[in-house]
Design an enzyme around this catalytic site. Sequence first.
Site, PDB file in Angstrom:
ATOM      1  N   HIS A 199      10.664 -72.223  26.986  1.00  0.00           N
ATOM      2  CA  HIS A 199      11.350 -73.296  27.701  1.00  0.00           C
ATOM      3  C   HIS A 199      10.670 -73.514  29.051  1.00  0.00           C
ATOM      4  O   HIS A 199      10.274 -72.541  29.708  1.00  0.00           O
ATOM      5  CB  HIS A 199      12.822 -72.946  27.931  1.00  0.00           C
ATOM      6  CG  HIS A 199      13.538 -72.484  26.706  1.00  0.00           C
ATOM      7  ND1 HIS A 199      13.705 -73.291  25.598  1.00  0.00           N
ATOM      8  CD2 HIS A 199      14.118 -71.301  26.403  1.00  0.00           C
ATOM      9  CE1 HIS A 199      14.376 -72.620  24.670  1.00  0.00           C
ATOM     10  NE2 HIS A 199      14.636 -71.412  25.135  1.00  0.00           N
ATOM     11  N   GLU A 248      17.593 -68.396  30.334  1.00  0.00           N
ATOM     12  CA  GLU A 248      18.682 -67.875  29.518  1.00  0.00           C
ATOM     13  C   GLU A 248      18.672 -66.358  29.487  1.00  0.00           C
ATOM     14  O   GLU A 248      17.759 -65.710  30.022  1.00  0.00           O
ATOM     15  CB  GLU A 248      18.590 -68.434  28.091  1.00  0.00           C
ATOM     16  CG  GLU A 248      17.301 -68.087  27.363  1.00  0.00           C
ATOM     17  CD  GLU A 248      17.139 -68.856  26.051  1.00  0.00           C
ATOM     18  OE1 GLU A 248      17.924 -69.777  25.791  1.00  0.00           O
ATOM     19  OE2 GLU A 248      16.205 -68.521  25.304  1.00  0.00           O
ATOM     20  N   HIS A 273       9.421 -66.222  23.613  1.00  0.00           N
ATOM     21  CA  HIS A 273      10.440 -65.377  22.993  1.00  0.00           C
ATOM     22  C   HIS A 273      10.760 -65.864  21.587  1.00  0.00           C
ATOM     23  O   HIS A 273      10.449 -66.999  21.217  1.00  0.00           O
ATOM     24  CB  HIS A 273      11.716 -65.376  23.835  1.00  0.00           C
ATOM     25  CG  HIS A 273      12.306 -66.735  24.005  1.00  0.00           C
ATOM     26  ND1 HIS A 273      11.879 -67.610  24.991  1.00  0.00           N
ATOM     27  CD2 HIS A 273      13.273 -67.409  23.334  1.00  0.00           C
ATOM     28  CE1 HIS A 273      12.554 -68.739  24.916  1.00  0.00           C
ATOM     29  NE2 HIS A 273      13.415 -68.640  23.908  1.00  0.00           N
ATOM     30  N   ARG A 284       8.507 -75.513  20.594  1.00  0.00           N
ATOM     31  CA  ARG A 284       8.203 -74.629  19.468  1.00  0.00           C
ATOM     32  C   ARG A 284       6.713 -74.320  19.472  1.00  0.00           C
ATOM     33  O   ARG A 284       5.876 -75.214  19.383  1.00  0.00           O
ATOM     34  CB  ARG A 284       8.631 -75.278  18.155  1.00  0.00           C
ATOM     35  CG  ARG A 284       8.592 -74.336  16.960  1.00  0.00           C
ATOM     36  CD  ARG A 284       9.045 -75.030  15.679  1.00  0.00           C
ATOM     37  NE  ARG A 284      10.422 -75.496  15.764  1.00  0.00           N
ATOM     38  CZ  ARG A 284      10.777 -76.770  15.733  1.00  0.00           C
ATOM     39  NH1 ARG A 284       9.860 -77.706  15.605  1.00  0.00           N
ATOM     40  NH2 ARG A 284      12.039 -77.123  15.819  1.00  0.00           N
TER      41      ARG A 284
END
Length: 320
Positions: free
Chosen positions: A101, A118, A176, A196
């Site tokens: 991200h 996150e 991740h 992605r």
Amino acid sequence: MEILKFKPLLKSTIWGGSKIVPFKKLSSEQTNVGESWEVSGVKDNESVVAQGKYEGRNLNQLVEELKEKLVGKENYERFGNTFPLLVKFIDAQQDLSIQVHPDDETAHRQGKPMGKTEMWYALDSDADATLRVGLKKTITPETYKTMVEDGTIVDALAQYNLKADDCFFIPAGRIHAICKGSFVAEIQQTSDVTYRIYDYKRRDKDGNYRQLHTEEAAEAIDYTVLDDYRTRYTPEKNQPVQLVTCPFFSTAVYDLDEPMTLDYSELDSFVILIALKGEATLTTSDGETQTLRQGETILLPATADVVKVDGNIKFLETYV
């Protein structure tokens, strides 16, 4: 103002498993549930209040109406009518794609509203469950692109065996992947920007490869290599244990077997409590009560100052 409990938004996915429905003790026949969105202000995926005065209203409507009374003065000035956090449970029956991200600056530069930082907190996962988090060796943007093309990017990532109560912080820019057998609670910025990187050359039902975002990801990746990406902490009973503190959220875990009073009188923010095990009754200083049971998530408005928790329960506490 009352404590808010929302209807969970269950999402069936091709990689979803069978842990979420029994964990939340739901009477649902929905299958392959990969995610339960617990608190969400994401457009077209807004959480809806399950009971009480605001039953049937969605989270964005409440933010617009209640403003700083719900989210806090500084949060409302910072985020406006956008609720700043998204909370999920995620159950992966298959490996999810390797992704990254962007941070806010990169997202804005690429025409996106905001980036995404996150964290994951592990629940009872399969014995062989793993996560991939961060780079384990130094690579450049050029070698990264080559490794994506030849399928060796997996070899550059650190991999961890996963057990209950493990914690991983995933700041924007850190590569991740949630892998097969993992069951986690996820707290993140309210953003759906995901790049992605690699999908193991899997094909969809039409025989096509899923779209990759190689160029955007190359710009978003933090190429720093760390020795360890796990969040190390020492569990304690009947007191808060801080897990993550960052500009976007602060998260602690509580493991209680005796009553505790949570004092938020100096906090200018809403608070989200995510029940991991057990149950308790919550009582505010003005006499409002709410139950909190395993698999449930509640939202305490910014006006809540003191909350008594009475029960045997483990939960995450997060706020901005």
